[in-house]
Design an enzyme around this catalytic site. Sequence first.
Site, short mmCIF file in Angstrom:
data_model
loop_
_atom_site.label_atom_id
_atom_site.label_comp_id
_atom_site.label_asym_id
_atom_site.label_seq_id
_atom_site.Cartn_x
_atom_site.Cartn_y
_atom_site.Cartn_z
CB SER A 46 4.98 -16.24 1.75
OG SER A 46 5.45 -16.15 3.07
CD GLU A 47 4.63 -10.78 4.53
OE1 GLU A 47 3.80 -11.51 3.93
OE2 GLU A 47 4.48 -10.41 5.72
CG ASN A 48 9.10 -15.42 3.41
OD1 ASN A 48 7.91 -15.42 3.12
ND2 ASN A 48 9.76 -16.53 3.65
CB SER A 88 8.51 -10.06 -2.08
OG SER A 88 7.37 -10.36 -1.31
#
Lengths: 211, 236
Positions: A46-48, A88
């Site tokens: 999850s890119e967060n 990330s």
Amino acid sequence: MAWNRDEQAARAARELQDGFYVNLGIGMPTLVANHIAPGIDITLQSENGMLGMGPFPYEDEIDADLINAGKQTITELRRSSYFSSAESFAMIRGGHIDLSILGAMEVAENGDLANWMIPGKMVKGMGGAMDLVAGVKRIIVLMEHNSKAGEAKFKTTCTLPLTGKNVVDMVISDLCVLARPAKGEAFRLVELAPGVSLEELRGKTEGAFEA
Amino acid sequence: MPNKLYADAAAALEGVVFDGMTIMSGGFGLCGIPEKLIAALKASGTKNITAISNNAGVDGFGLGLLLETRQISKMIASYVGENKEFERQYLAGELQLEFNPQGTLAERIRAGGAGIPGFYTKVGVGTLVAEGKDVKSFGDEGYILETGLVADVALVKAWKADPYGNLVFRKTARNFNPVMATAGKVTIAEVEELVEAGALDPDAIHTPGVYVQRMFVGKDYEKRIEQRTVRTRDAA
């Protein structure tokens, strides 16, 4: 019969290989997580700032400090790790993520993707989409074959502002699967949805593909 | 050691805010935002702010508070979809907006904090993002030049701090906070808990105290949730 959204997601899930690190976009791509085959071990990014994204929490597990990139509450797994946004996108841009499955407004026959803005409408921003298509090893687009207005979304060239040039490897629509063996090559028809003829597909497609 | 601890958000902002300043504000969506500092910045009445933040809050919370009061004149962000007042001001030409791909935004901040004035990236090549930017080839691929970002004040939210300003973040509330902490001329951290010196494992510190000039303990965190998604326990 064309595929419904769940069937499209299930078809996309067949592209997952054991051990893959995968980033799923918002919308239909998130459904892919429901169709991972037994014995295939996938780690979702999850890119967060999380690897090893777990399912939605039970009501008594909700944690405001634990969300995915769609801002939905989620849970962690025994494999999970957290990191900053810079880390990330280092793993995204640096080619460490095996596969990303994204939605699209338009895909062109040369692999160009448009999925972030419509001129004249309020633009919400590209978020992480440009980074994902530039850095992730393989890009699969999940989309309706035609827009609500009936226009073909697999086009000769994209008319909307691009998210990335020459970035799409596979398109899974409600009518078919189109793929190309390498970036820079032509798309080929891999599979038709049940009951969809090549003739019907050609009539509903603008961009060129090899049958 | 100079005391980094302030009584509250208003005290921590004193003497470092000015009209026309650039701020960075941590968080992803409403997760891990410096909610006390944003509220205090609103109360300070500081105007003409350039705000660097992944998102722009929502109506009535987060950076949305500073948009309502017209204290922000420019946003540098990657996604602003959750804010009606933002949309209204932008469409009326009252607000400048610069979109960056999310990873480019994070890397520009990292670079700024690390003393790197610019870097080449393949993200955005051939798109609107590349317009007006220097393009250079490495091997057989083109890359665009992006510049580092710094801020007059970086506002970050951490979980725990020790008296030296060493910070630990919690779960996905980490996001942009540690990178922004490195890129503020002054970095102010609001934390949920202040622990004694030595209580944090030096191997597990996310942001070393050198980056943090001021801090305070925030009380009664609201921690609003944008998408409350749950599953139910099936009767087996």
